[in-house]
Design a protein around this motif. Sequence first.
Motif, short mmCIF file in Angstrom:
data_model
loop_
_atom_site.label_atom_id
_atom_site.label_comp_id
_atom_site.label_asym_id
_atom_site.label_seq_id
_atom_site.Cartn_x
_atom_site.Cartn_y
_atom_site.Cartn_z
N ILE A 9 9.95 9.85 -4.79
CA ILE A 9 9.12 8.64 -4.71
C ILE A 9 9.38 7.90 -3.41
CG2 ILE A 9 8.71 6.37 -5.75
CD1 ILE A 9 9.37 7.71 -8.47
N ASP A 10 10.65 7.76 -3.07
CA ASP A 10 11.01 7.04 -1.83
C ASP A 10 10.44 7.75 -0.61
OD1 ASP A 10 12.39 5.19 -3.32
OD2 ASP A 10 14.37 6.08 -2.96
N PHE A 11 10.46 9.08 -0.62
CA PHE A 11 9.93 9.84 0.52
C PHE A 11 8.43 9.61 0.66
CE2 PHE A 11 8.00 13.72 2.25
CZ PHE A 11 8.63 13.77 3.49
N ILE A 12 7.70 9.64 -0.44
CA ILE A 12 6.25 9.41 -0.40
C ILE A 12 5.96 7.99 0.05
CG2 ILE A 12 4.14 9.32 -1.80
CD1 ILE A 12 5.50 11.49 -3.60
N LEU A 13 6.73 7.03 -0.45
CA LEU A 13 6.53 5.64 -0.05
C LEU A 13 6.83 5.42 1.43
CD1 LEU A 13 8.07 3.72 -3.10
CD2 LEU A 13 5.65 4.09 -2.58
N SER A 14 7.75 6.20 1.98
CA SER A 14 8.11 6.05 3.39
C SER A 14 6.97 6.44 4.32
CB SER A 14 9.35 6.89 3.71
OG SER A 14 9.03 8.27 3.77
N LYS A 15 5.97 7.12 3.77
CA LYS A 15 4.85 7.59 4.58
C LYS A 15 3.64 6.64 4.54
CE LYS A 15 6.73 11.56 5.72
NZ LYS A 15 6.98 11.93 7.14
N GLN A 16 3.75 5.53 3.85
CA GLN A 16 2.54 4.75 3.56
C GLN A 16 1.92 4.07 4.77
OE1 GLN A 16 2.89 0.98 1.29
NE2 GLN A 16 5.06 1.49 1.08
N PHE A 17 2.61 3.99 5.89
CA PHE A 17 2.02 3.38 7.09
C PHE A 17 1.70 4.43 8.16
CE2 PHE A 17 4.70 0.13 5.12
CZ PHE A 17 3.77 -0.88 4.93
N ASP A 18 1.88 5.70 7.85
CA ASP A 18 1.75 6.75 8.86
C ASP A 18 0.34 6.90 9.42
OD1 ASP A 18 4.39 7.23 8.43
OD2 ASP A 18 4.17 9.36 7.91
N ASN A 19 -0.67 6.48 8.66
CA ASN A 19 -2.06 6.63 9.12
C ASN A 19 -2.60 5.36 9.77
OD1 ASN A 19 -2.41 9.35 8.28
ND2 ASN A 19 -2.56 8.64 6.16
N GLY A 20 -1.71 4.39 10.03
CA GLY A 20 -2.11 3.22 10.80
C GLY A 20 -2.33 1.95 10.01
N ALA A 21 -2.38 2.05 8.69
CA ALA A 21 -2.56 0.86 7.85
C ALA A 21 -1.71 1.04 6.59
CB ALA A 21 -4.02 0.66 7.49
N ASN A 22 -1.76 0.06 5.71
CA ASN A 22 -0.98 0.12 4.48
C ASN A 22 -1.60 1.11 3.49
OD1 ASN A 22 1.00 -0.47 2.65
ND2 ASN A 22 0.18 -2.48 2.07
N LEU A 23 -0.82 1.53 2.53
CA LEU A 23 -1.29 2.37 1.42
C LEU A 23 -1.81 3.72 1.90
CD1 LEU A 23 -3.12 -0.44 -0.62
CD2 LEU A 23 -0.80 0.43 -0.97
N TRP A 24 -1.19 4.27 2.93
CA TRP A 24 -1.50 5.60 3.46
C TRP A 24 -2.91 5.70 4.04
CZ3 TRP A 24 0.29 4.63 -1.51
CH2 TRP A 24 1.66 4.88 -1.72
N SER A 38 -2.32 11.45 2.58
CA SER A 38 -3.46 10.54 2.51
C SER A 38 -3.28 9.62 1.31
CB SER A 38 -4.76 11.32 2.36
OG SER A 38 -4.78 11.97 1.09
N THR A 39 -4.10 8.58 1.24
CA THR A 39 -4.05 7.67 0.09
C THR A 39 -4.31 8.42 -1.21
OG1 THR A 39 -4.90 5.88 1.49
CG2 THR A 39 -5.01 5.55 -0.89
N LEU A 40 -5.33 9.27 -1.21
CA LEU A 40 -5.69 9.98 -2.44
C LEU A 40 -4.58 10.91 -2.90
CD1 LEU A 40 -9.43 10.73 -1.64
CD2 LEU A 40 -8.58 9.31 -3.52
N ALA A 41 -4.02 11.68 -1.95
CA ALA A 41 -2.97 12.63 -2.33
C ALA A 41 -1.70 11.92 -2.78
CB ALA A 41 -2.68 13.56 -1.16
N CYS A 42 -1.32 10.86 -2.08
CA CYS A 42 -0.10 10.15 -2.45
C CYS A 42 -0.26 9.43 -3.79
CB CYS A 42 0.29 9.17 -1.36
SG CYS A 42 0.93 9.99 0.13
N ALA A 43 -1.44 8.88 -4.03
CA ALA A 43 -1.69 8.25 -5.33
C ALA A 43 -1.59 9.26 -6.45
CB ALA A 43 -3.07 7.59 -5.33
N ARG A 44 -2.12 10.46 -6.24
CA ARG A 44 -2.05 11.50 -7.26
C ARG A 44 -0.60 11.92 -7.50
NH1 ARG A 44 -5.78 15.44 -9.44
NH2 ARG A 44 -7.40 14.06 -8.66
N MET A 45 0.17 12.07 -6.43
CA MET A 45 1.57 12.46 -6.59
C MET A 45 2.37 11.38 -7.31
SD MET A 45 2.75 14.54 -3.16
CE MET A 45 2.17 13.35 -1.93
#
Length: 273
Positions: A9-24, A38-45
């Motif tokens: 969970i922490d690893f996925i959360l660490s990626k949430q700004f990687d695409n330039g904005a919040n929430l992946w 992406s937002t969709l993939a991370c939400a699913r995971m």
Amino acid sequence: MTQPYQSDIDFILSKQFDNGANLWATPDKRVGKGGVFSTLACARMLAELGTADTPLMKETAELLFSLWREDGRFQIAPSSAIYPCQTAHTASTLCHMGHSSDSRLTKTADHFLKIQHTDGGWRCNSFKYGRGPETEFSNPGTTLDVLDFFRFTSFLNNDERLDHAVEFLLRHWVTRAPIGPCHYGMGTLFMKVEFPFFRYNLFYYVYVLSFFEKAKKDDRFLEAFEVLQSKLVNGKMVVENPNAKISHLTFCKKGESSELATQRFDEITTNLH
């Protein structure tokens, strides 16, 4: 559930700004960009990891619903065509996140039933591989995502139009050939267990179809189930082909058994009884 997977969970959360904005997402709300992050993939995971009720996931759901249009579609990228595969993936993700009862998704269901293709499935009018006889069929991957969405609705096992869609996917088990505008086939990679459920694959195929009475007693489905069942090792589902960028995570480590994947397989067996 979350404690054994907190590092995931922490690893996925660490990626949430990687695409330039919040929430992946990107600054212009592209929620499909970023591949597995992406937002969709991370939400699913994260939903798979049991975090659907957290404030962050509720905020993510609000972001996804902000992309909903009055006709039931989801526009996941600004100023672009809206494809059924995008709406299907977004709607099914929201259902996995616990929002299947939202009234907006009722309109989404109506939209899908209006645009169902004559062969029973759903397809996008995007021809990346050119046009040929095989592109006149629906996209099996999109159809599977649509059925994953519909299994959360009152239409499940109550509408012959969905039976028609199930039949389309069962026919594909026999032909295996690449069909639809995006050339979905059933080759070597399809037969390797993938988890979590991101794309057209044996595990996702059997899992979704196990909810539909039309499939449960069909020899084609039972054959697919037997192939999947043969993948068990000591009663556990082993992940054979995860996305490379998350193959080190505990819940989907390549070549190792996954408790969460095994739970999904157990859900299939429960559906068949």
